[in-house]
Each structure stands twice: as C-alpha cells, then as structure tokens.
Design a protein around this motif. Sequence first.
Motif, PDB file in Angstrom:
ATOM      1  N   LEU A  78      97.885   0.153-135.062  1.00  0.00           N
ATOM      2  CA  LEU A  78      96.560  -0.419-134.837  1.00  0.00           C
ATOM      3  C   LEU A  78      96.336  -0.693-133.345  1.00  0.00           C
ATOM      4  N   SER A  79      97.313  -1.243-132.668  1.00  0.00           N
ATOM      5  CA  SER A  79      97.170  -1.518-131.227  1.00  0.00           C
ATOM      6  C   SER A  79      96.984  -0.237-130.433  1.00  0.00           C
ATOM      7  N   LEU A  80      97.727   0.798-130.811  1.00  0.00           N
ATOM      8  CA  LEU A  80      97.578   2.079-130.120  1.00  0.00           C
ATOM      9  C   LEU A  80      96.169   2.621-130.298  1.00  0.00           C
ATOM     10  N   TYR A  81      95.642   2.496-131.483  1.00  0.00           N
ATOM     11  CA  TYR A  81      94.280   2.967-131.765  1.00  0.00           C
ATOM     12  C   TYR A  81      93.247   2.130-131.007  1.00  0.00           C
ATOM     13  N   GLU A  82      93.423   0.829-131.002  1.00  0.00           N
ATOM     14  CA  GLU A  82      92.444  -0.050-130.355  1.00  0.00           C
ATOM     15  C   GLU A  82      92.452   0.069-128.840  1.00  0.00           C
ATOM     16  N   THR A  83      93.541   0.513-128.261  1.00  0.00           N
ATOM     17  CA  THR A  83      93.649   0.640-126.811  1.00  0.00           C
ATOM     18  C   THR A  83      92.597   1.582-126.241  1.00  0.00           C
ATOM     19  N   LYS A  84      92.214   2.584-127.007  1.00  0.00           N
ATOM     20  CA  LYS A  84      91.241   3.560-126.494  1.00  0.00           C
ATOM     21  C   LYS A  84      89.919   2.913-126.114  1.00  0.00           C
TER      22      LYS A  84
END
Length: 129
Positions: A78-84
């Motif tokens: 989730l954090s990787l996705y939200e970083t964008k």
Amino acid sequence: MQNRIRIKRIILSSEDKLLTNQFVIDYAPQLKKLLPKVQIGAGIDYNFTELTRHRFNPSGLDFITFSIHCQEHAFDNLSLYETKKVYTNVVKSAQNIYPKLPIYISPVTLRKRFNSYAIKPSDRILSNQ
C-alpha cells in the motif's frame, strides 16, 4: 555508417559524488559548443531531498535531474502504491528551486539503489534488501 547513434541528452555527474560538482557543471557551455544538438543536464544521483540540500548554479544547463524510488520510508504494498501521489509535488518543488529549467527524473526505481549516507564509498552499495 554502421550503428549510427544520435545522443539527445547527457547527464553530467561526478565520480563517487551524489551531486554533480559545480566545476563540472561550469563546463556545460563548452560541451554544448562541441555538441550543439545535445541537451546537457546535471543534478543529484539520488533523491529529491538531496537536491534541496545541495543546490548549485545551473547556468549553462538545459535540465535538472534527480532520481526517485518508492522505498525510502516504507516497504509494504500500500505504501509503495501511495508513494506515486507525491511525485507531482516533488517535481513542482524542484521547479520552484530551478524555475527556468525542465526537471527530468532518472532513474526511477522500485527500491533504493545505494546508501547515499554511507561514509565510505564501498559501503554505499546495497546488498539484498
């Protein structure tokens, strides 16, 4: 002619340094005289934070560059996705620092390429994370 390659852009960098040294950047105008159809850029071979900490005079450059990766603070999906979502703001902030030049992000990776804060250059290389 065999293997005709047309160079479009060159990123100036300094060996064993995150930031391109100013004396290297200062050679951009001479380099552009030799390669008039090539864009010359410089910046940080690490993340945006270091670009804000280590500012330089961009005279003679065609663009500013820094790299990004999405695993600086968290590693879950989730954090990787939200970083964008933050990348637009990061580019806008870079444009505020260097308002007359385009911002190029390169490379874009999923994980950290190296530890920029290591004291010894040999410790910068990351093994499996």
